[in-house]
Design a protein around this motif. Sequence first.
Motif, PDB file in Angstrom:
ATOM      1  N   LYS A 132       1.479  13.055 -16.571  1.00  0.00           N
ATOM      2  CA  LYS A 132       0.039  13.283 -16.515  1.00  0.00           C
ATOM      3  C   LYS A 132      -0.691  11.956 -16.391  1.00  0.00           C
ATOM      4  CE  LYS A 132      -0.133  17.602 -19.004  1.00  0.00           C
ATOM      5  NZ  LYS A 132      -0.610  18.324 -20.161  1.00  0.00           N
ATOM      6  N   GLY A 133      -1.621  11.918 -15.480  1.00  0.00           N
ATOM      7  CA  GLY A 133      -2.384  10.699 -15.283  1.00  0.00           C
ATOM      8  C   GLY A 133      -1.822   9.788 -14.227  1.00  0.00           C
ATOM      9  N   LEU A 134      -0.658  10.128 -13.674  1.00  0.00           N
ATOM     10  CA  LEU A 134      -0.075   9.308 -12.614  1.00  0.00           C
ATOM     11  C   LEU A 134      -0.375   9.921 -11.257  1.00  0.00           C
ATOM     12  CD1 LEU A 134       3.537   8.570 -13.921  1.00  0.00           C
ATOM     13  CD2 LEU A 134       1.589   7.021 -13.916  1.00  0.00           C
ATOM     14  N   PHE A 135      -0.474   9.087 -10.246  1.00  0.00           N
ATOM     15  CA  PHE A 135      -0.472   9.572  -8.876  1.00  0.00           C
ATOM     16  C   PHE A 135       0.988   9.684  -8.482  1.00  0.00           C
ATOM     17  CE2 PHE A 135      -4.741   7.826  -8.936  1.00  0.00           C
ATOM     18  CZ  PHE A 135      -5.437   8.794  -8.226  1.00  0.00           C
ATOM     19  N   CYS A 136       1.506  10.919  -8.499  1.00  0.00           N
ATOM     20  CA  CYS A 136       2.906  11.104  -8.153  1.00  0.00           C
ATOM     21  C   CYS A 136       3.109  12.462  -7.500  1.00  0.00           C
ATOM     22  CB  CYS A 136       3.807  10.944  -9.367  1.00  0.00           C
ATOM     23  SG  CYS A 136       3.416  11.993 -10.754  1.00  0.00           S
ATOM     24  N   LEU A 137       4.092  12.500  -6.629  1.00  0.00           N
ATOM     25  CA  LEU A 137       4.473  13.724  -5.937  1.00  0.00           C
ATOM     26  C   LEU A 137       5.802  14.184  -6.494  1.00  0.00           C
ATOM     27  CD1 LEU A 137       3.752  12.414  -2.350  1.00  0.00           C
ATOM     28  CD2 LEU A 137       2.438  14.168  -3.523  1.00  0.00           C
ATOM     29  N   ASN A 138       5.955  15.487  -6.657  1.00  0.00           N
ATOM     30  CA  ASN A 138       7.226  16.034  -7.107  1.00  0.00           C
ATOM     31  C   ASN A 138       8.197  15.992  -5.934  1.00  0.00           C
ATOM     32  OD1 ASN A 138       9.190  18.447  -7.642  1.00  0.00           O
ATOM     33  ND2 ASN A 138       8.282  17.914  -9.609  1.00  0.00           N
ATOM     34  N   VAL A 139       9.383  15.448  -6.187  1.00  0.00           N
ATOM     35  CA  VAL A 139      10.414  15.372  -5.158  1.00  0.00           C
ATOM     36  C   VAL A 139      11.445  16.477  -5.376  1.00  0.00           C
ATOM     37  CG1 VAL A 139      12.203  13.921  -4.134  1.00  0.00           C
ATOM     38  CG2 VAL A 139      10.040  12.904  -4.877  1.00  0.00           C
ATOM     39  N   SER A 140      11.740  16.755  -6.643  1.00  0.00           N
ATOM     40  CA  SER A 140      12.610  17.884  -7.012  1.00  0.00           C
ATOM     41  C   SER A 140      12.088  18.405  -8.335  1.00  0.00           C
ATOM     42  CB  SER A 140      14.067  17.448  -7.146  1.00  0.00           C
ATOM     43  OG  SER A 140      14.223  16.639  -8.291  1.00  0.00           O
ATOM     44  N   SER A 141      11.930  19.560  -8.510  1.00  0.00           N
ATOM     45  CA  SER A 141      12.437  20.773  -7.892  1.00  0.00           C
ATOM     46  C   SER A 141      11.662  21.207  -6.663  1.00  0.00           C
ATOM     47  CB  SER A 141      12.417  21.907  -8.919  1.00  0.00           C
ATOM     48  OG  SER A 141      11.092  22.113  -9.375  1.00  0.00           O
ATOM     49  N   VAL A 142      10.462  20.777  -6.508  1.00  0.00           N
ATOM     50  CA  VAL A 142       9.647  21.074  -5.323  1.00  0.00           C
ATOM     51  C   VAL A 142       9.435  19.756  -4.593  1.00  0.00           C
ATOM     52  CG1 VAL A 142       7.388  21.849  -4.519  1.00  0.00           C
ATOM     53  CG2 VAL A 142       8.418  22.919  -6.527  1.00  0.00           C
ATOM     54  N   ASN A 143       9.665  19.753  -3.295  1.00  0.00           N
ATOM     55  CA  ASN A 143       9.406  18.537  -2.528  1.00  0.00           C
ATOM     56  C   ASN A 143       8.004  18.638  -1.923  1.00  0.00           C
ATOM     57  OD1 ASN A 143       9.244  16.446  -0.658  1.00  0.00           O
ATOM     58  ND2 ASN A 143      11.437  16.509  -0.235  1.00  0.00           N
ATOM     59  N   GLU A 144       7.030  18.096  -2.652  1.00  0.00           N
ATOM     60  CA  GLU A 144       5.630  18.214  -2.230  1.00  0.00           C
ATOM     61  C   GLU A 144       5.350  17.510  -0.909  1.00  0.00           C
ATOM     62  OE1 GLU A 144       2.731  18.719  -5.852  1.00  0.00           O
ATOM     63  OE2 GLU A 144       3.854  16.835  -6.028  1.00  0.00           O
ATOM     64  N   LEU A 145       6.001  16.384  -0.693  1.00  0.00           N
ATOM     65  CA  LEU A 145       5.779  15.655   0.555  1.00  0.00           C
ATOM     66  C   LEU A 145       6.277  16.469   1.746  1.00  0.00           C
ATOM     67  CD1 LEU A 145       4.548  13.024   1.412  1.00  0.00           C
ATOM     68  CD2 LEU A 145       6.770  11.935   1.171  1.00  0.00           C
ATOM     69  N   LYS A 146       7.422  17.111   1.573  1.00  0.00           N
ATOM     70  CA  LYS A 146       7.957  17.970   2.636  1.00  0.00           C
ATOM     71  C   LYS A 146       7.034  19.170   2.854  1.00  0.00           C
ATOM     72  CE  LYS A 146      12.311  19.879   4.190  1.00  0.00           C
ATOM     73  NZ  LYS A 146      13.727  19.985   3.918  1.00  0.00           N
ATOM     74  N   GLN A 147       6.541  19.756   1.769  1.00  0.00           N
ATOM     75  CA  GLN A 147       5.589  20.867   1.888  1.00  0.00           C
ATOM     76  C   GLN A 147       4.335  20.438   2.649  1.00  0.00           C
ATOM     77  OE1 GLN A 147       4.725  22.267  -2.060  1.00  0.00           O
ATOM     78  NE2 GLN A 147       6.188  23.948  -1.888  1.00  0.00           N
ATOM     79  N   LEU A 148       3.820  19.265   2.307  1.00  0.00           N
ATOM     80  CA  LEU A 148       2.620  18.750   2.968  1.00  0.00           C
ATOM     81  C   LEU A 148       2.839  18.637   4.471  1.00  0.00           C
ATOM     82  CD1 LEU A 148      -0.176  17.372   3.154  1.00  0.00           C
ATOM     83  CD2 LEU A 148       0.951  15.243   2.473  1.00  0.00           C
ATOM     84  N   PHE A 196      -3.957  21.223   0.426  1.00  0.00           N
ATOM     85  CA  PHE A 196      -2.807  20.666  -0.280  1.00  0.00           C
ATOM     86  C   PHE A 196      -3.316  20.018  -1.561  1.00  0.00           C
ATOM     87  CE2 PHE A 196      -0.245  16.948  -1.392  1.00  0.00           C
ATOM     88  CZ  PHE A 196       0.983  17.553  -1.586  1.00  0.00           C
ATOM     89  N   GLU A 197      -2.718  20.397  -2.683  1.00  0.00           N
ATOM     90  CA  GLU A 197      -3.043  19.771  -3.962  1.00  0.00           C
ATOM     91  C   GLU A 197      -1.733  19.522  -4.691  1.00  0.00           C
ATOM     92  OE1 GLU A 197      -5.793  20.422  -7.939  1.00  0.00           O
ATOM     93  OE2 GLU A 197      -5.941  21.821  -6.280  1.00  0.00           O
ATOM     94  N   THR A 198      -1.608  18.356  -5.269  1.00  0.00           N
ATOM     95  CA  THR A 198      -0.373  18.003  -5.963  1.00  0.00           C
ATOM     96  C   THR A 198      -0.191  18.842  -7.221  1.00  0.00           C
ATOM     97  OG1 THR A 198      -1.546  16.215  -7.094  1.00  0.00           O
ATOM     98  CG2 THR A 198      -0.345  15.629  -5.100  1.00  0.00           C
ATOM     99  N   ILE A 199       1.070  18.983  -7.657  1.00  0.00           N
ATOM    100  CA  ILE A 199       1.384  19.735  -8.874  1.00  0.00           C
ATOM    101  C   ILE A 199       0.655  19.138 -10.066  1.00  0.00           C
ATOM    102  CG2 ILE A 199       3.216  20.261 -10.539  1.00  0.00           C
ATOM    103  CD1 ILE A 199       5.101  20.610  -8.148  1.00  0.00           C
ATOM    104  N   GLU A 200       0.747  17.841 -10.200  1.00  0.00           N
ATOM    105  CA  GLU A 200      -0.009  17.135 -11.237  1.00  0.00           C
ATOM    106  C   GLU A 200      -1.367  16.843 -10.614  1.00  0.00           C
ATOM    107  OE1 GLU A 200      -0.260  16.316 -14.391  1.00  0.00           O
ATOM    108  OE2 GLU A 200       1.527  17.504 -14.549  1.00  0.00           O
ATOM    109  N   PRO A 201      -2.348  17.674 -10.861  1.00  0.00           N
ATOM    110  CA  PRO A 201      -3.575  17.573 -10.070  1.00  0.00           C
ATOM    111  C   PRO A 201      -4.269  16.226 -10.234  1.00  0.00           C
ATOM    112  CG  PRO A 201      -3.701  19.357 -11.684  1.00  0.00           C
ATOM    113  CD  PRO A 201      -2.392  18.694 -11.851  1.00  0.00           C
ATOM    114  N   SER A 202      -4.393  15.572  -9.136  1.00  0.00           N
ATOM    115  CA  SER A 202      -5.190  14.367  -9.062  1.00  0.00           C
ATOM    116  C   SER A 202      -5.677  14.157  -7.647  1.00  0.00           C
ATOM    117  CB  SER A 202      -4.392  13.141  -9.519  1.00  0.00           C
ATOM    118  OG  SER A 202      -3.260  12.965  -8.698  1.00  0.00           O
TER     119      SER A 202
END
Length: 157
Positions: A61-77, A95-101
Amino acid sequence: MAILNCSDDNQNPDSKTFLEIKLGEKFKSREEEWQRFSINFISGKKTINFNTDKKQAEEIKGLFCLNVSSVNELKQLTQNLSEFIKNEKQKEFVFETIEPSFELRISKAHNNAFKVYSWVDSGNTSTIIYTWDALGIRYMTSKENLLKFIDELTPYT
């Protein structure tokens, strides 16, 4: 680094507008893999940078980060944006990241143009609590710019 440029034909560097995403290191937390990123909103001579590389990776929480596994957010994007461009009936992409930021919203406009809206919930990334404050950028872009943006992100998926 991936850049989503404005479609403005003005070649004056003082009026360039774009969104820039820089991917950083990958790390593990809670048995999932994440990838840090930073965002720059550039409009003319003004730049707003969002970067949390110095924060500890133990608490996502509080980081700018994309989930790579279990969900690959960059691939989804990249895949979902590519499908959106091809699908004539779909009018909006979100498109909104799992950890919303970070949120990227693109809608189809007139004359094959696209409206780009990108927002960062700055309260969430700096105070680790959701707030209603946000900073963003809005501009028009082209299909060519969107495809280039996808191509620049694809090697990291």
